[in-house]
Design an enzyme around this catalytic site. Structure first.
Site: not given
Length: 575
Positions: A149, A301, A303
């Site tokens: 992440s 972000d 992902d």
């Protein structure tokens, strides 16, 4: 430095022939020159948290590497064979832009295939929400995405999805963990059966994009879309693979991409943290937006499950919204669309979490739908969809800059959320309003809610012990008054007990157990303490609110609420 015998024993196991020569060389080097690093690499096993398993890449049981992920995958393979005995098993695998994500994804694919499981592996990096979509689209039994992440560059992670497209939840998580813990590293089957690995890409992309447009578009006129000027940044992550295409297909042609951040790069060279929760991460996007006089800034972000949004305030300055603000704007819009379409029957629900804004409950009540509130993490919202199939899910979010539109994707989804927020901004501008004015209107209707988050990082064994002590102190020596307001209720999700301080009565909490503590004050202030499940942090969430008399009072009221939060933080000695 003295090294604990248990740590040495675990490290010595990694010097056996089961492990490759490079791994053994690194461990021997740590034993002689970096005992502190050796301790941190082996003092525990990486665990599944709210967002799966995340950790620093390297050798050891407390690190992300081919052996820890291989063991997870072997355990998951064994579990799938047990639960779906006799079925032809299928899994989907995606990965993000992080270092080693593509090679680790191939290791995971190899282990599944070695266990006779059909693998659909994305040929290049893809957003996490697309993996969730692909699991259901391809009728898979499970899915994996390799991502950490928004964590720093040295991290990677392993998120497991079930056949409903949502992340693992009880009882599957604990059952799988038990199988993994009973495995030896020598039990891992690393030899791939390449005939069972199929690479996927454009066909799934197009299906995902079309599904996104179907779920997050609301009859916005093309002329209005042409008038919205958008700045977008992928922060070096995976959303560049989807969001430009989705916005273009949806009719948004005036999209200005931050060029310095458009190329996927696991070093995230232009930001301190690739996290749209951090204002610094959107600095370059805001500068471009001011240069070209854009209406809205959106960013994701690495992902592509979290989104950051900045819009023009009443003075025309760009203002970053927090996750709670974007959540209520999107939810209110969806509810209004459903109401206008006469689709609200009383059998619908929205989703939120215990650390998110209480305004979600107000919105649900106003529109005659239920607001289901779960623990932190979108896996719990996805679980609501699975557990209540006769109810229709409209949308839901959490304070950590995540939102889910409908149920095609069963995780937070920045691709659909960005399209939705552009739809809202476009329709508002066409009506002579703005996205920021729509937020103010919600504050006029439901009260001015202001939330704030503090994350305190405590690394290593000492840090874990400090975090543990902070939670113990808050439980064993509860605060009685904060900022001149009495504590009226304390909810302890670890014991599943809540205490009404005024009457000294206790009641049961039906939400699953978790290491979370919430204080409620007599003026409605809410303070939550929660150790992170995926990072070495303890998080404190603050929510305060008051009435907003008029639009003209917005700035002054916000200053009052900000000061209130500042006073609470100072009194709790969290600075």
């Amino acid at each position: 430095m003295h090294i604990d015998k248990q740590i040495l024993d675990k490290a010595n196991e990694w010097l056996t022939p089961t492990f490759d020569s490079k791994t053994k060389e690194e461990i021997e080097k740590m034993m002689t020159s970096s005992p502190k690093e050796l301790e941190d690499s082996f003092y525990k096993n990486l665990e599944f948290g709210t967002g799966g398993m995340r950790g620093i890449m390297g050798v050891g049981t407390n690190r992300i590497n081919k052996y820890t992920l291989g063991k997870n995958t072997q355990g998951l393979s064994n579990y799938l064979k047990k639960v779906f005995a006799g079925e032809a098993l299928k899994v989907a695998i995606a990965y993000d832009c992080r270092h080693n994500s593509n090679t680790l994804a191939k290791v995971v694919a190899d282990v599944f295939s070695a266990n006779g499981i059909q693998v659909y592996l994305f040929s290049d990096l893809r957003p996490t929400p697309e993996l969730s979509f692909a699991v259901r689209h391809l009728k898979c039994h499970a899915g994996i995405v390799l991502t950490a992440s928004h964590n720093p560059p040295e991290y990677n992670g392993y998120k497991v999805y079930w056949q409903d497209g949502g992340q693992l939840v009880p009882p599957q998580d604990s059952e799988i963990i038990e199988i993994i813990e009973n495995l030896q590293y020598s039990d891992i089957l690393f030899e791939a059966n390449d005939s069972l690995i199929e690479y996927i890409d454009e066909e799934i992309d197009v299906a995902f994009w079309n599904s996104t447009i179907e779920n997050a578009s609301f009859n916005t006129p093309q002329s209005a879309k042409d008038a919205l000027k958008i700045v977008y940044t992928s922060l070096h992550g995976t959303s560049i693979k989807s969001i430009p295409s989705v916005l273009d297909l949806a009719g948004y042609k005036n999209v200005n991409i931050v060029p310095e951040q458009a190329v996927p790069d696991g070093n995230f060279p232009t930001v301190k943290s690739p996290n749209p929760e951090e204002p610094e991460a959107l600095t370059m996007a805001l500068a471009l937006a001011d240069k070209i006089d854009a209406d809205i800034v959106v960013g994701t972000d690495p992902d592509s499950d979290r989104l950051g949004v900045a819009v023009r305030d009443l003075e025309g300055n760009l203002k970053l919204l927090n996750g709670n603000q974007t959540m209520v704007i999107m939810t209110a819009f969806l509810l209004e669309q459903w109401k206008r379409a006469d689709k609200i029957t009383g059998n619908e629900f929205i989703g939120s979490t215990i650390v998110s804004t209480p305004m979600m409950l107000d919105l649900a009540s106003a529109y005659g739908v239920e607001c289901k509130v779960g623990l932190t993490g979108f896996k719990w919202i996805a679980k609501f969809i699975k557990d209540f199939p006769k109810q229709q899910f409209i949308g839901g979010g959490e304070e950590s800059f995540g939102y889910m539109v409908g149920d095609a994707v069963r995780d937070k989804d920045a691709v659909a959320a960005i399209l939705l927020v552009c739809e809202i901004a476009t329709q508002a501008k066409a009506a002579g309003s703005s996205l920021f004015k729509e937020l103010i209107n919600l504050s006029l209707d439901y009260g001015f809610y202001k939330e704030h988050l503090i994350s305190i990082t405590k690394k290593g064994i000492e840090g874990a012990n400090e975090i543990k002590k902070m939670m113990v102190d808050l439980r064993e020596h509860p605060l009685k008054e904060i900022n001149g307001q009495r504590v009226v209720c304390i909810e302890d999700y670890q014991s599943s007990k809540a205490l009404d301080v005024m009457s000294n009565a206790t009641y049961e909490i039906t939400i699953p157990k978790s290491n979370v503590l919430i204080y409620y004050l007599e003026d409605g202030t809410k303070i939550c303490a929660r150790p992170s499940g995926t990072e070495p942090k303890i998080k404190f969430y603050f929510s305060v609110h008051t009435e907003l008399p008029s639009v003209d009072d917005y700035n002054a009221t916000e200053l009052i609420l900000d000061q209130k939060i500042t006073n609470i933080i100072a009194e709790m000695q969290l600075t």
